[in-house]
Scaffold this active site. Structure first.
Site, PDB file in Angstrom:
ATOM      1  N   THR A 196       1.528  -1.378   0.252  1.00 25.23           N
ATOM      2  CA  THR A 196       0.372   0.214  -0.200  1.00 25.23           C
ATOM      3  C   THR A 196       0.334   1.094  -0.382  1.00 25.23           C
ATOM      4  O   THR A 196       1.589   1.268   0.687  1.00 25.23           O
ATOM      5  CB  THR A 196      -0.826   0.092   1.082  1.00 25.23           C
ATOM      6  OG1 THR A 196      -1.828   1.121   1.016  1.00 25.23           O
ATOM      7  CG2 THR A 196       0.523  -0.550   2.495  1.00 25.23           C
ATOM      8  N   ASP A 197       0.377   2.658  -0.136  1.00 29.20           N
ATOM      9  CA  ASP A 197       0.846   3.594  -0.298  1.00 29.20           C
ATOM     10  C   ASP A 197       1.216   4.203   0.856  1.00 29.20           C
ATOM     11  O   ASP A 197       1.610   5.456   1.318  1.00 29.20           O
ATOM     12  CB  ASP A 197       0.606   4.876  -1.173  1.00 29.20           C
ATOM     13  CG  ASP A 197      -1.252   5.150  -0.854  1.00 29.20           C
ATOM     14  OD1 ASP A 197      -1.581   4.764  -0.082  1.00 29.20           O
ATOM     15  OD2 ASP A 197      -1.964   5.696  -1.577  1.00 29.20           O
ATOM     16  N   GLU A 198       0.179   3.734   1.720  1.00 26.65           N
ATOM     17  CA  GLU A 198       0.559   4.162   3.313  1.00 26.65           C
ATOM     18  C   GLU A 198       1.738   3.883   3.803  1.00 26.65           C
ATOM     19  O   GLU A 198       1.829   4.679   5.202  1.00 26.65           O
ATOM     20  CB  GLU A 198      -1.222   3.486   4.414  1.00 26.65           C
ATOM     21  CG  GLU A 198      -2.181   3.406   3.705  1.00 26.65           C
ATOM     22  CD  GLU A 198      -3.555   3.424   4.544  1.00 26.65           C
ATOM     23  OE1 GLU A 198      -3.305   3.460   5.739  1.00 26.65           O
ATOM     24  OE2 GLU A 198      -4.039   3.638   3.807  1.00 26.65           O
ATOM     25  N   TYR A 241      -2.028  -0.337  11.106  1.00 26.84           N
ATOM     26  CA  TYR A 241      -1.818  -0.799   9.789  1.00 26.84           C
ATOM     27  C   TYR A 241      -0.662  -0.567   8.669  1.00 26.84           C
ATOM     28  O   TYR A 241      -0.005  -1.890   8.298  1.00 26.84           O
ATOM     29  CB  TYR A 241      -3.218  -0.897   9.025  1.00 26.84           C
ATOM     30  CG  TYR A 241      -2.781  -0.877   7.626  1.00 26.84           C
ATOM     31  CD1 TYR A 241      -3.550  -1.534   6.968  1.00 26.84           C
ATOM     32  CD2 TYR A 241      -3.611  -0.419   6.676  1.00 26.84           C
ATOM     33  CE1 TYR A 241      -3.522  -2.647   5.670  1.00 26.84           C
ATOM     34  CE2 TYR A 241      -3.182   0.057   5.346  1.00 26.84           C
ATOM     35  CZ  TYR A 241      -3.784  -1.621   4.652  1.00 26.84           C
ATOM     36  OH  TYR A 241      -3.165  -1.893   3.482  1.00 26.84           O
ATOM     37  N   LYS A 300       2.578  -3.314   7.391  1.00 23.14           N
ATOM     38  CA  LYS A 300       2.720  -3.665   5.865  1.00 23.14           C
ATOM     39  C   LYS A 300       4.445  -2.852   5.496  1.00 23.14           C
ATOM     40  O   LYS A 300       4.771  -3.648   4.407  1.00 23.14           O
ATOM     41  CB  LYS A 300       1.491  -2.189   4.737  1.00 23.14           C
ATOM     42  CG  LYS A 300       0.274  -3.206   5.302  1.00 23.14           C
ATOM     43  CD  LYS A 300       0.152  -4.326   4.015  1.00 23.14           C
ATOM     44  CE  LYS A 300       0.103  -4.414   2.478  1.00 23.14           C
ATOM     45  NZ  LYS A 300      -0.556  -5.510   2.217  1.00 23.14           N
TER      46      LYS A 300
HETATM   47  P1  NAD Z   1      -9.616  -7.257   2.396  1.00 25.28           P
HETATM   48  O1  NAD Z   1      -9.630  -7.138   3.788  1.00 25.28           O
HETATM   49  O2  NAD Z   1     -11.281  -7.136   0.973  1.00 25.28           O
HETATM   50  O3  NAD Z   1      -9.509  -8.365   1.934  1.00 25.28           O
HETATM   51  C1  NAD Z   1      -9.043  -9.017   2.859  1.00 25.28           C
HETATM   52  C2  NAD Z   1      -8.297 -10.626   2.183  1.00 25.28           C
HETATM   53  O4  NAD Z   1      -7.443 -12.013   2.505  1.00 25.28           O
HETATM   54  C3  NAD Z   1     -10.231 -11.454   2.682  1.00 25.28           C
HETATM   55  O5  NAD Z   1     -10.594 -12.026   1.961  1.00 25.28           O
HETATM   56  C4  NAD Z   1      -9.719 -12.260   3.975  1.00 25.28           C
HETATM   57  O6  NAD Z   1     -10.427 -13.018   4.174  1.00 25.28           O
HETATM   58  C5  NAD Z   1      -7.796 -12.774   3.566  1.00 25.28           C
HETATM   59  N1  NAD Z   1      -7.194 -12.669   5.050  1.00 25.28           N
HETATM   60  C6  NAD Z   1      -6.878 -12.086   6.449  1.00 25.28           C
HETATM   61  N2  NAD Z   1      -6.798 -12.567   7.060  1.00 25.28           N
HETATM   62  C7  NAD Z   1      -5.703 -14.368   6.816  1.00 25.28           C
HETATM   63  C8  NAD Z   1      -5.488 -15.000   7.122  1.00 25.28           C
HETATM   64  N3  NAD Z   1      -4.300 -15.216   7.686  1.00 25.28           N
HETATM   65  N4  NAD Z   1      -5.081 -15.791   6.185  1.00 25.28           N
HETATM   66  C9  NAD Z   1      -5.370 -15.924   4.783  1.00 25.28           C
HETATM   67  N5  NAD Z   1      -6.613 -15.070   4.484  1.00 25.28           N
HETATM   68  C10 NAD Z   1      -6.873 -13.818   5.360  1.00 25.28           C
HETATM   69  O7  NAD Z   1      -8.412  -6.312   1.504  1.00 25.28           O
HETATM   70  P2  NAD Z   1      -8.275  -5.730   0.146  1.00 25.28           P
HETATM   71  O8  NAD Z   1      -8.689  -4.505   0.665  1.00 25.28           O
HETATM   72  O9  NAD Z   1      -8.675  -6.606  -0.970  1.00 25.28           O
HETATM   73  O10 NAD Z   1      -6.808  -5.957   0.278  1.00 25.28           O
HETATM   74  C11 NAD Z   1      -5.372  -6.939   0.116  1.00 25.28           C
HETATM   75  C12 NAD Z   1      -4.193  -6.319  -0.425  1.00 25.28           C
HETATM   76  O11 NAD Z   1      -4.437  -5.052  -1.079  1.00 25.28           O
HETATM   77  C13 NAD Z   1      -4.305  -5.960   1.215  1.00 25.28           C
HETATM   78  O12 NAD Z   1      -3.103  -6.735   0.878  1.00 25.28           O
HETATM   79  C14 NAD Z   1      -4.163  -4.631   1.417  1.00 25.28           C
HETATM   80  O13 NAD Z   1      -3.132  -4.348   2.272  1.00 25.28           O
HETATM   81  C15 NAD Z   1      -3.315  -4.055  -0.304  1.00 25.28           C
HETATM   82  N6  NAD Z   1      -3.963  -2.598  -0.752  1.00 25.28           N
HETATM   83  C16 NAD Z   1      -5.426  -2.419  -0.575  1.00 25.28           C
HETATM   84  C17 NAD Z   1      -5.374  -1.221  -0.865  1.00 25.28           C
HETATM   85  C18 NAD Z   1      -7.557  -0.551  -1.343  1.00 25.28           C
HETATM   86  O14 NAD Z   1      -7.221  -0.032  -1.163  1.00 25.28           O
HETATM   87  N7  NAD Z   1      -8.508  -1.765  -0.303  1.00 25.28           N
HETATM   88  C19 NAD Z   1      -4.845  -0.494  -1.707  1.00 25.28           C
HETATM   89  C20 NAD Z   1      -3.794  -0.469  -1.464  1.00 25.28           C
HETATM   90  C21 NAD Z   1      -2.968  -2.261  -1.117  1.00 25.28           C
HETATM   91  O1  DAU Z   2      -4.389   4.383   0.924  1.00 24.69           O
HETATM   92  C1  DAU Z   2      -4.570   2.276   0.098  1.00 24.69           C
HETATM   93  C2  DAU Z   2      -5.044   2.381   1.772  1.00 24.69           C
HETATM   94  O2  DAU Z   2      -6.874   2.653   2.003  1.00 24.69           O
HETATM   95  C3  DAU Z   2      -5.161   0.886   1.581  1.00 24.69           C
HETATM   96  O3  DAU Z   2      -4.318  -0.129   1.896  1.00 24.69           O
HETATM   97  C4  DAU Z   2      -6.242   0.203   2.761  1.00 24.69           C
HETATM   98  O4  DAU Z   2      -6.505  -1.013   3.222  1.00 24.69           O
HETATM   99  C5  DAU Z   2      -7.659   0.924   2.682  1.00 24.69           C
HETATM  100  O5  DAU Z   2      -8.318   0.253   3.426  1.00 24.69           O
HETATM  101  C6  DAU Z   2      -7.454   2.424   2.387  1.00 24.69           C
HETATM  102  O6  DAU Z   2      -7.102   3.368   3.382  1.00 24.69           O
HETATM  103  P1  DAU Z   2      -7.831   4.527   4.005  1.00 24.69           P
HETATM  104  O7  DAU Z   2      -7.850   4.892   5.461  1.00 24.69           O
HETATM  105  O8  DAU Z   2      -7.162   5.526   2.727  1.00 24.69           O
HETATM  106  O9  DAU Z   2      -9.435   4.051   3.566  1.00 24.69           O
HETATM  107  P2  DAU Z   2     -10.448   3.982   4.176  1.00 24.69           P
HETATM  108  O10 DAU Z   2     -11.768   3.785   3.492  1.00 24.69           O
HETATM  109  O11 DAU Z   2     -11.046   3.840   5.700  1.00 24.69           O
HETATM  110  O12 DAU Z   2     -11.052   5.491   4.224  1.00 24.69           O
HETATM  111  C7  DAU Z   2     -10.770   6.507   3.629  1.00 24.69           C
HETATM  112  C8  DAU Z   2     -10.441   7.966   3.872  1.00 24.69           C
HETATM  113  O13 DAU Z   2     -11.871   8.352   4.457  1.00 24.69           O
HETATM  114  C9  DAU Z   2     -10.054   7.965   4.995  1.00 24.69           C
HETATM  115  O14 DAU Z   2      -9.251   9.633   4.950  1.00 24.69           O
HETATM  116  C10 DAU Z   2     -10.671   8.375   6.521  1.00 24.69           C
HETATM  117  C11 DAU Z   2     -11.641   8.253   5.895  1.00 24.69           C
HETATM  118  N1  DAU Z   2     -13.164   7.802   6.425  1.00 24.69           N
HETATM  119  C12 DAU Z   2     -13.187   6.584   6.762  1.00 24.69           C
HETATM  120  C13 DAU Z   2     -14.590   6.385   6.933  1.00 24.69           C
HETATM  121  C14 DAU Z   2     -14.587   4.862   6.928  1.00 24.69           C
HETATM  122  C15 DAU Z   2     -14.269   9.043   6.802  1.00 24.69           C
HETATM  123  O15 DAU Z   2     -13.805  10.240   7.130  1.00 24.69           O
HETATM  124  N2  DAU Z   2     -15.288   8.639   7.585  1.00 24.69           N
HETATM  125  C16 DAU Z   2     -15.425   7.095   7.367  1.00 24.69           C
HETATM  126  O16 DAU Z   2     -16.345   6.260   8.343  1.00 24.69           O
END
Ligand code: NAD
Ligand code: DAU
Length: 362
Positions: A144-146, A169, A173
């Site tokens: 992730t970019d975080e 988190y 990562k």
């Molecule tokens: P998500 O939470 O939707 O899905 C995570 C999946 O991993 C689920 O299916 C869960 O059952 C599985 N999982 C969790 N713990 C596990 C374990 N111990 N063993 C096996 N499986 C397990 O997550 P997502 O948003 O699809 O993100 C997927 C990946 O991409 C993550 O590594 C996250 O850090 C990364 N990522 C997400 C975003 C985003 O915006 N969502 C952006 C950048 C990177």
């Molecule tokens: O940048 C990549 C990341 O983006 C991934 O690595 C993470 O897995 C993914 O969850 C996401 O993280 P964020 O914290 O950016 O996403 P989230 O949807 O939780 O929140 C997006 C923005 O909105 C953040 O600034 C917090 C804000 N927010 C979020 C929620 C859930 C609110 O203002 N209200 C809310 O109820």
């Protein structure tokens, strides 16, 4: 245990690719893309089915002959070894993780266990299974970019930006990224990494900003915007991320990291207002009515102010660019949630509901 798919009915395999976290949001799009695009690959989806894992996300491909589901937990080395010795994967695309920042603030240890220790288990399992032949193998870690921390009003994260994680988190990562690179340098494990910005689109779990807001607008519930709402995220259509993952997995240079981003920055408040306007239109409500639901609530502790990705390396080396623009993507997403209410309902009646109550006290 194999609730879907079946054992070795696929014997024409050119490659076996193990995708971890394939029942989650991004993972399900990656699995769908690979199953459809590469009929001569065997795609094994390894997922523990935590609260975020949902096999319904894969209903349209789970009967494909080149797809197998394995319920296994990356925290459990025995389970991983069993899957590895059954399939001998040629490639691993590792997405399994605890992914929600707010949950990491409530329970950091769970993030260490899955994101750090789970990743190290997976690296060890790959080392073991590839110990005699690493030629053509690939361990691709999705990050992730975080990990880069928080930006001010100017500038972008590049692959050279120093790590500065600020939430449990992102710290977990970042640690997992360091272990992946350490296994490349120390053991020569053939690794690839990518760090992506915020994804959005179908099957996004409704604890995250965009699906949470869409659902609340639909239900006429208040729209909880953290702090002053001026926090900025760079939003990427999830299928564009899946396409980048496919490209990097096949064409990326071993040992390299690629940043992936949408070139699509939105302040949270502007994004929520945009979603309100799209939903008013789709639901035939008076223009502006959903904006009245916006409520500013207590800020997220340690909230990162701005993320923005420079994806120039990926464009220059591999020719990738996002294809879906903001307005189009947000509209497609809102429509998808309206047309897939049953999917959302089933989630909202499960464990998620309890989490939602604890988080927002309603
Ligand atoms: P998500 O939470 O939707 O899905 C995570 C999946 O991993 C689920 O299916 C869960 O059952 C599985 N999982 C969790 N713990 C596990 C374990 N111990 N063993 C096996 N499986 C397990 O997550 P997502 O948003 O699809 O993100 C997927 C990946 O991409 C993550 O590594 C996250 O850090 C990364 N990522 C997400 C975003 C985003 O915006 N969502 C952006 C950048 C990177
Ligand atoms: O940048 C990549 C990341 O983006 C991934 O690595 C993470 O897995 C993914 O969850 C996401 O993280 P964020 O914290 O950016 O996403 P989230 O949807 O939780 O929140 C997006 C923005 O909105 C953040 O600034 C917090 C804000 N927010 C979020 C929620 C859930 C609110 O203002 N209200 C809310 O109820």
């Amino acid at each position: 245990m194999r609730p879907r798919g079946g054992a070795p009915r696929y014997d024409m395999t050119e490659k076996t690719i193990l995708v971890t976290g394939g029942a989650g949001f991004i993972g399900s799009h990656v699995v769908r893309l690979l199953v459809r695009k590469y009929p001569d690959y065997h795609i094994v989806n390894l997922d523990a089915l935590t609260y975020a894992g949902n096999l319904e996300n894969l209903r349209d491909v789970d009967q494909a002959p080149n797809y197998t589901f394995e319920k296994a937990d990356i925290r459990d080395m025995g389970q991983l070894q069993a899957v590895f010795s059954r399939y001998h994967p040629d490639g691993i695309i590792h997405l399994a993780a605890e992914s929600h920042v707010d949950r990491s603030i409530n329970n950091p240890a769970a993030f260490v266990e899955t994101n750090v220790l789970g990743t190290v288990n997976l690296l060890n399992a790959a080392r073991q299974v590839w110990k005699d032949a690493q030629e053509g193998k690939r361990f691709y870690h999705i990050s992730t970019d975080e990990v880069y921390g928080s930006l001010g009003d100017e500038g972008f994260f590049t692959e050279e930006t120093p790590y500065d994680p600020r939430s449990p988190y992102s710290a977990s990562k970042a640690a997992s990224d360091h272990f992946v690179r350490a296994y490349f340098h120390t053991y020569g494990l053939p690794v690839l990494l990518s760090n992506c910005s915020n994804n959005y689109g179908p099957y996004h779990f409704p604890e995250k900003l965009i699906p949470l807001m869409i659902n609340n607008i639909r239900e006429g519930k208040s729209l909880p915007v953290y702090g002053d709402g001026q926090y900025t995220r760079d939003w990427l259509w999830v299928e564009d991320h899946a396409a980048a993952i496919d490209l990097i997995f096949h064409k990326g240079r071993i040992g390299e990291t690629y940043n992936i981003g949408g070139n699509n920055e939105w302040k949270n408040i502007d994004l929520v207002e945009k979603l309100c306007d799209i939903m008013d239109e789709l639901l035939g409500r008076p223009a502006g009515s959903s904006r009245e639901l916006i409520t500013f609530v207590k800020d997220r502790p340690g909230h990162d102010r701005r993320y923005a990705i420079d994806a120039g390396k990926l464009k220059d080396e591999l020719g990738w660019e996002p294809t879906i623009r903001a307005e189009e993507g947000f509209r497609k997403t809102a429509k998808w949630y309206l047309e897939n209410e049953a999917w959302l309902r089933r989630i909202l009646t499960g464990e998620y509901q309890k989490y939602y109550e604890a988080q927002y006290g309603v």
